[in-house]
Scaffold this motif. Structure first.
Motif, PDB file in Angstrom:
ATOM      1  N   GLU A 114     -11.630   2.496   3.316  1.00 55.83           N
ATOM      2  CA  GLU A 114     -10.508   3.051   2.561  1.00 55.83           C
ATOM      3  C   GLU A 114     -10.720   4.536   2.284  1.00 55.83           C
ATOM      4  O   GLU A 114      -9.785   5.340   2.380  1.00 55.83           O
ATOM      5  CB  GLU A 114     -10.317   2.276   1.258  1.00 55.83           C
ATOM      6  CG  GLU A 114      -9.850   0.844   1.475  1.00 55.83           C
ATOM      7  CD  GLU A 114      -9.641   0.104   0.172  1.00 55.83           C
ATOM      8  OE1 GLU A 114      -9.896   0.698  -0.904  1.00 55.83           O
ATOM      9  OE2 GLU A 114      -9.229  -1.069   0.219  1.00 55.83           O
ATOM     10  N   GLN A 173     -10.144   6.433   5.510  1.00 53.37           N
ATOM     11  CA  GLN A 173      -8.727   6.573   5.835  1.00 53.37           C
ATOM     12  C   GLN A 173      -8.060   7.617   4.943  1.00 53.37           C
ATOM     13  O   GLN A 173      -7.247   8.426   5.414  1.00 53.37           O
ATOM     14  CB  GLN A 173      -8.013   5.234   5.689  1.00 53.37           C
ATOM     15  CG  GLN A 173      -6.584   5.242   6.187  1.00 53.37           C
ATOM     16  CD  GLN A 173      -6.493   5.561   7.673  1.00 53.37           C
ATOM     17  OE1 GLN A 173      -7.130   4.902   8.488  1.00 53.37           O
ATOM     18  NE2 GLN A 173      -5.719   6.580   8.031  1.00 53.37           N
ATOM     19  N   GLN A 199      -9.093  10.996   6.271  1.00 57.07           N
ATOM     20  CA  GLN A 199      -8.411  11.291   7.529  1.00 57.07           C
ATOM     21  C   GLN A 199      -6.972  11.717   7.263  1.00 57.07           C
ATOM     22  O   GLN A 199      -6.469  12.679   7.856  1.00 57.07           O
ATOM     23  CB  GLN A 199      -8.435  10.066   8.441  1.00 57.07           C
ATOM     24  CG  GLN A 199      -7.758  10.288   9.786  1.00 57.07           C
ATOM     25  CD  GLN A 199      -8.509  11.260  10.676  1.00 57.07           C
ATOM     26  OE1 GLN A 199      -9.712  11.130  10.864  1.00 57.07           O
ATOM     27  NE2 GLN A 199      -7.812  12.250  11.230  1.00 57.07           N
ATOM     28  N   ASP A 200      -6.315  11.021   6.348  1.00 57.96           N
ATOM     29  CA  ASP A 200      -4.938  11.387   5.998  1.00 57.96           C
ATOM     30  C   ASP A 200      -4.884  12.787   5.397  1.00 57.96           C
ATOM     31  O   ASP A 200      -3.972  13.572   5.713  1.00 57.96           O
ATOM     32  CB  ASP A 200      -4.360  10.374   5.016  1.00 57.96           C
ATOM     33  CG  ASP A 200      -4.087   9.012   5.656  1.00 57.96           C
ATOM     34  OD1 ASP A 200      -4.087   8.922   6.901  1.00 57.96           O
ATOM     35  OD2 ASP A 200      -3.900   8.035   4.901  1.00 57.96           O
ATOM     36  N   ASN A 208      -2.630  15.368  14.895  1.00 51.78           N
ATOM     37  CA  ASN A 208      -1.557  14.447  14.542  1.00 51.78           C
ATOM     38  C   ASN A 208      -0.327  15.271  14.138  1.00 51.78           C
ATOM     39  O   ASN A 208      -0.063  15.490  12.960  1.00 51.78           O
ATOM     40  CB  ASN A 208      -2.002  13.522  13.407  1.00 51.78           C
ATOM     41  CG  ASN A 208      -0.987  12.456  13.070  1.00 51.78           C
ATOM     42  OD1 ASN A 208       0.143  12.483  13.566  1.00 51.78           O
ATOM     43  ND2 ASN A 208      -1.360  11.518  12.218  1.00 51.78           N
ATOM     44  N   TYR A 242       2.268  13.776  11.533  1.00 54.47           N
ATOM     45  CA  TYR A 242       1.824  13.220  10.251  1.00 54.47           C
ATOM     46  C   TYR A 242       2.911  13.337   9.188  1.00 54.47           C
ATOM     47  O   TYR A 242       3.137  12.406   8.408  1.00 54.47           O
ATOM     48  CB  TYR A 242       0.554  13.929   9.768  1.00 54.47           C
ATOM     49  CG  TYR A 242       0.095  13.425   8.422  1.00 54.47           C
ATOM     50  CD1 TYR A 242      -0.663  12.265   8.320  1.00 54.47           C
ATOM     51  CD2 TYR A 242       0.462  14.069   7.245  1.00 54.47           C
ATOM     52  CE1 TYR A 242      -1.057  11.769   7.095  1.00 54.47           C
ATOM     53  CE2 TYR A 242       0.084  13.579   6.007  1.00 54.47           C
ATOM     54  CZ  TYR A 242      -0.682  12.439   5.938  1.00 54.47           C
ATOM     55  OH  TYR A 242      -1.056  11.940   4.713  1.00 54.47           O
ATOM     56  N   GLN A 286       3.483   9.357  10.736  1.00 54.65           N
ATOM     57  CA  GLN A 286       2.497   8.817  11.676  1.00 54.65           C
ATOM     58  C   GLN A 286       1.090   8.954  11.101  1.00 54.65           C
ATOM     59  O   GLN A 286       0.739  10.001  10.567  1.00 54.65           O
ATOM     60  CB  GLN A 286       2.584   9.552  13.015  1.00 54.65           C
ATOM     61  CG  GLN A 286       1.590   9.058  14.063  1.00 54.65           C
ATOM     62  CD  GLN A 286       1.828   9.725  15.408  1.00 54.65           C
ATOM     63  OE1 GLN A 286       2.906   9.569  15.997  1.00 54.65           O
ATOM     64  NE2 GLN A 286       0.847  10.471  15.874  1.00 54.65           N
ATOM     65  N   ARG A 287       0.291   7.904  11.218  1.00 60.72           N
ATOM     66  CA  ARG A 287      -1.064   7.916  10.679  1.00 60.72           C
ATOM     67  C   ARG A 287      -2.089   7.685  11.787  1.00 60.72           C
ATOM     68  O   ARG A 287      -1.844   6.926  12.726  1.00 60.72           O
ATOM     69  CB  ARG A 287      -1.235   6.829   9.606  1.00 60.72           C
ATOM     70  CG  ARG A 287      -0.374   7.060   8.370  1.00 60.72           C
ATOM     71  CD  ARG A 287      -0.839   8.299   7.608  1.00 60.72           C
ATOM     72  NE  ARG A 287      -0.062   8.546   6.416  1.00 60.72           N
ATOM     73  CZ  ARG A 287       1.015   9.325   6.344  1.00 60.72           C
ATOM     74  NH1 ARG A 287       1.467   9.931   7.444  1.00 60.72           N
ATOM     75  NH2 ARG A 287       1.655   9.505   5.216  1.00 60.72           N
ATOM     76  N   THR A 288      -3.240   8.326  11.651  1.00 57.33           N
ATOM     77  CA  THR A 288      -4.381   8.059  12.506  1.00 57.33           C
ATOM     78  C   THR A 288      -5.186   6.938  11.860  1.00 57.33           C
ATOM     79  O   THR A 288      -5.785   7.145  10.800  1.00 57.33           O
ATOM     80  CB  THR A 288      -5.269   9.314  12.654  1.00 57.33           C
ATOM     81  OG1 THR A 288      -4.488  10.392  13.151  1.00 57.33           O
ATOM     82  CG2 THR A 288      -6.442   9.034  13.574  1.00 57.33           C
ATOM     83  N   ASN A 289      -5.199   5.776  12.458  1.00 56.20           N
ATOM     84  CA  ASN A 289      -5.912   4.636  11.891  1.00 56.20           C
ATOM     85  C   ASN A 289      -7.385   4.735  12.259  1.00 56.20           C
ATOM     86  O   ASN A 289      -7.767   4.563  13.422  1.00 56.20           O
ATOM     87  CB  ASN A 289      -5.311   3.329  12.415  1.00 56.20           C
ATOM     88  CG  ASN A 289      -5.895   2.109  11.725  1.00 56.20           C
ATOM     89  OD1 ASN A 289      -7.100   1.917  11.711  1.00 56.20           O
ATOM     90  ND2 ASN A 289      -5.024   1.287  11.154  1.00 56.20           N
ATOM     91  N   VAL A 290      -8.216   5.046  11.276  1.00 54.33           N
ATOM     92  CA  VAL A 290      -9.628   5.330  11.532  1.00 54.33           C
ATOM     93  C   VAL A 290     -10.339   4.129  12.147  1.00 54.33           C
ATOM     94  O   VAL A 290     -11.050   4.253  13.162  1.00 54.33           O
ATOM     95  CB  VAL A 290     -10.339   5.768  10.229  1.00 54.33           C
ATOM     96  CG1 VAL A 290     -11.846   5.889  10.447  1.00 54.33           C
ATOM     97  CG2 VAL A 290      -9.771   7.087   9.736  1.00 54.33           C
ATOM     98  N   GLN A 319      -9.155   1.473  13.649  1.00 53.44           N
ATOM     99  CA  GLN A 319      -8.628   1.139  14.968  1.00 53.44           C
ATOM    100  C   GLN A 319      -9.132   2.124  16.019  1.00 53.44           C
ATOM    101  O   GLN A 319      -9.531   1.732  17.126  1.00 53.44           O
ATOM    102  CB  GLN A 319      -7.100   1.139  14.938  1.00 53.44           C
ATOM    103  CG  GLN A 319      -6.460   0.737  16.257  1.00 53.44           C
ATOM    104  CD  GLN A 319      -4.936   0.725  16.160  1.00 53.44           C
ATOM    105  OE1 GLN A 319      -4.360   0.894  15.092  1.00 53.44           O
ATOM    106  NE2 GLN A 319      -4.283   0.528  17.288  1.00 53.44           N
TER     107      GLN A 319
END
Length: 486
Positions: free
Chosen positions: A436, A439, A442-443, A465, A468, A472-476, A478
Motif C-alpha cells: 500500500e 502504491q 508510485q501515485d 504515466n 495519470y 490511469q494508475r501504475t499498479n506496482v 502487477q
C-alpha cells in the motif's frame, strides 16, 4: 556502516545564541563543484583510502550534510538544478547534450546575483549549452575561464576554435581562445585554481560570486605524478584507487589554496564557501577490464556503502559530499542530519540579499537552508518532505524516510521500496511487505512526473504515466509480478 570522523552536534538550537544569521547581509560566495566525486571519496565521511585534509578541514569548520542529494545523477541536469534553484525538468532539461539548455525565461543564480551588485566569475566546466547565447558570459558571468564542454584532457588543449576533438578543445577566456594548458606547464586542476585565486584577489573590494567547476575527477584518468608520489603510504585495495586518489588530492589542494587566499585577503568571515560534487561515482572506471563495476567492485571512484552509481536513481548516484562553510554564521563541526538537495543552494545564497524568488520564470523548489542550520527552525523540522528524480526511464521518489525507485541498470528491474532510516544502503527491498505504501508513493511520483513538460532534447521517458491525471494508475504489484515472470 556510515560514519564520520568529527562529532555530530545533535541540536543546532544550542548554537543559535552565539551565531548570527545574516538574513540581509550579502557575503562573498564561492561554489566549488567537483565532477563524479562519490560519497566515498572524501576523508570526513570516515573513508580511510582517500586523502582530503583540506576538504576535511572545511567540513570541520562548517556544516557537513549527512544526506545531501543532487537533482540528477548526471552532470548537465544536475548543474542546471544547482544554478537555477529548481528542478531542472520543470524547464524541459532532462539530460546531457547540446540541445539541453536553461531557457532565458529562467534566470541563473549568476544573473540574479548581478542584479544585487555582485561581480560574478566562473572557472571550469559549464556543460549547460554550446550556442553563443547560452555560454557563461551570456548567462550572468562577468568573467569566464575554462572549457564549456563535458570533459577535457588535463594536460593539453588546442589553440584553435577549429579543433574537433572535444577532449582537446581550447581553453576560453571570456569567449576568446587562451593559452593552451601545456604551454602554462601545469595540470588543469591547478590551472583552474590559479585562475580562481586571481579572481578572488581582483575582487576582494567588492561582493563577488565565484563558481569553480572542476573537471576533476571525471574521466580521462590523468594526474600529475607529484600527486601520486605524495600518496605512496596510502592504504588502498587496488593501485587504481591510489591513482584516483591523486586526482582527488589535486582537488583537495585546490580547496586548501582557495581557503588560504581568503585568509590572506582577510575575507574568510565574509565568504560563504560551498563544496559538493555534481553526481555520484561512475560505474565505468579504471584501466583494467572489466571497466563497468558492480557494487563492492570499484577500483577508483567510490559510492561508499551506497547502492548504485552515476546515472542511477539509487543513493550511490544521487547522494554526494556537501559542505557549507561560513565562519560565525554557519555552525562549525555540525553534521546536519536531514535530506537537502542541490537546488537549495541558489535560494540560500540569494536570501542573504533579501531575494526570496527569481525575478521571472518559475519559483524556487529549493529553500533557504540557513535557518535550519542555525537553529532558527526546530531541529526535527525538515527542509523537504518529498523529493523526486527522473533520469531517462529511471526514477525515484523519497517521502520522509521511504524511497521508491526503478532502475534499468543495477539490480532487479522491479519497482523497489526502501526504508532509508533503517536501510540507507538500499540492501533490503520491502515492496512486498508494504504494497500500500509502495502504491501510494508510485501515485505521488506519477502525479508529479505527468505534469512535467516534454524533454527539450526530444527524448521523453518511455515509462511516464502520461494519463495519470485522467485516472490511469501504475499498479506496482502487477508491474513487479510481470517483471519477475519474464
Amino acid at each position: 556502516m556510515i560514519k564520520a570522523n568529527f562529532p555530530i552536534l545533535l541540536s543546532a538550537a544550542a548554537l543559535s545564541a552565539s551565531l548570527t544569521v545574516q538574513a540581509n547581509t550579502a557575503p562573498n560566495v564561492i561554489i566549488i563543484l567537483t565532477d563524479d566525486q562519490g560519497w566515498g571519496d572524501v576523508g570526513y565521511h570516515g573513508i580511510e583510502d582517500i586523502h582530503t585534509p583540506n576538504i576535511d578541514r572545511l567540513a570541520a569548520g562548517g556544516t557537513a550534510f549527512a544526506q545531501a542529494y543532487v537533482t540528477a545523477s548526471v552532470s548537465g541536469p544536475s548543474r542546471a538544478g544547482l544554478i537555477t534553484g529548481l528542478h531542472q525538468q520543470k524547464l524541459g532539461f532532462y539530460g546531457n547534450g547540446e540541445l539541453s539548455v536553461i531557457p532565458h525565461s529562467q534566470p541563473t543564480l549568476a544573473e540574479m546575483l548581478q542584479t544585487q551588485g555582485y561581480d560574478t566569475g566562473m572557472i571550469g566546466k559549464w556543460h549547460l549549452g554550446q550556442e553563443e547565447d547560452q555560454m557563461p558570459w551570456r548567462r550572468g558571468f562577468d568573467f569566464y575561464y575554462g572549457s564549456p564542454h563535458g570533459s577535457h584532457d588535463y594536460f593539453r588543449s588546442s589553440n584553435s576554435l577549429e579543433e574537433t576533438r572535444k577532449r582537446f578543445l581550447p581553453m576560453l577566456r571570456n569567449g576568446k581562445v587562451d593559452t593552451p594548458v601545456q604551454e602554462r606547464g601545469d595540470y588543469l586542476t591547478d590551472v583552474y585554481t590559479d585562475e580562481a585565486i586571481q579572481f578572488i584577489e581582483s575582487e576582494r573590494e567588492a561582493p563577488f560570486f565565484l563558481y569553480l567547476a572542476h573537471n576533476a575527477v571525471h574521466f580521462p584518468w590523468q594526474v600529475a605524478e607529484r600527486y601520486i608520489d605524495r600518496l605512496a603510504d596510502l592504504p588502498v585495495h587496488h593501485e587504481e584507487r591510489r591513482f584516483f586518489a591523486g586526482m582527488v588530492l589535486a582537488v583537495d589542494d585546490s580547496v586548501g589554496r582557495i581557503m588560504q587566499s581568503l585568509e590572506e585577503n582577510d575575507l574568510s568571515e565574509d565568504t560563504l564557501v560551498l563544496f559538493l560534487s555534481d553526481n555520484g561515482a561512475p560505474r565505468g572506471q579504471g584501466f583494467e577490464a572489466p571497466k563497468q563495476k558492480d557494487r563492492g567492485q570499484t577500483t577508483m571512484a567510490s559510492p561508499g556503502p551506497f547502492n548504485g552509481f552515476k546515472g542511477d536513481t539509487y543513493e550511490g548516484g544521487l547522494r554526494v559530499p556537501f559542505v557549507a562553510h561560513w565562519p560565525g554564521t554557519i555552525p562549525a563541526g555540525q553534521i546536519y542530519p536531514h535530506p537537502v538537495v542541490s537546488y537549495d543552494i541558489a535560494p540560500t545564497i540569494l536570501a542573504r540579499s533579501g531575494v526570496i524568488q527569481p525575478m521571472k520564470g518559475l519559483p524556487f523548489d529549493g529553500v533557504d537552508l540557513l535557518p535550519y542550520l542555525s537553529g532558527q527552525i526546530e531541529p526535527q523540522q525538515r527542509p523537504h518532505q518529498t523529493l523526486h528524480w527522473r533520469r531517462d526511464n529511471d526514477y525515484a521518489i523519497r517521502d520522509g524516510d521511504w524511497k521508491l525507485t526503478w532502475n534499468s541498470q543495477s539490480g532487479p528491474q522491479t519497482i523497489r521500496l526502501f526504508d532509508l532510516k533503517s536501510d540507507p544502503e538500499e540492501r533490503n527491498d520491502v515492496v512486498d511487505r508494504y504494497p500500500e505504501r509502495a502504491q501510494m508513493m508510485q501515485d505521488r511520483f506519477d502525479d508529479w512526473d505527468s505534469r512535467l513538460p516534454s524533454n527539450m532534447a526530444g527524448k521523453d521517458p518511455q515509462n511516464r504515466n502520461d494519463h495519470y491525471q485522467q485516472g490511469q494508475r501504475t499498479n506496482v504489484m502487477q508491474f513487479n509480478d510481470q517483471e519477475r515472470a519474464n
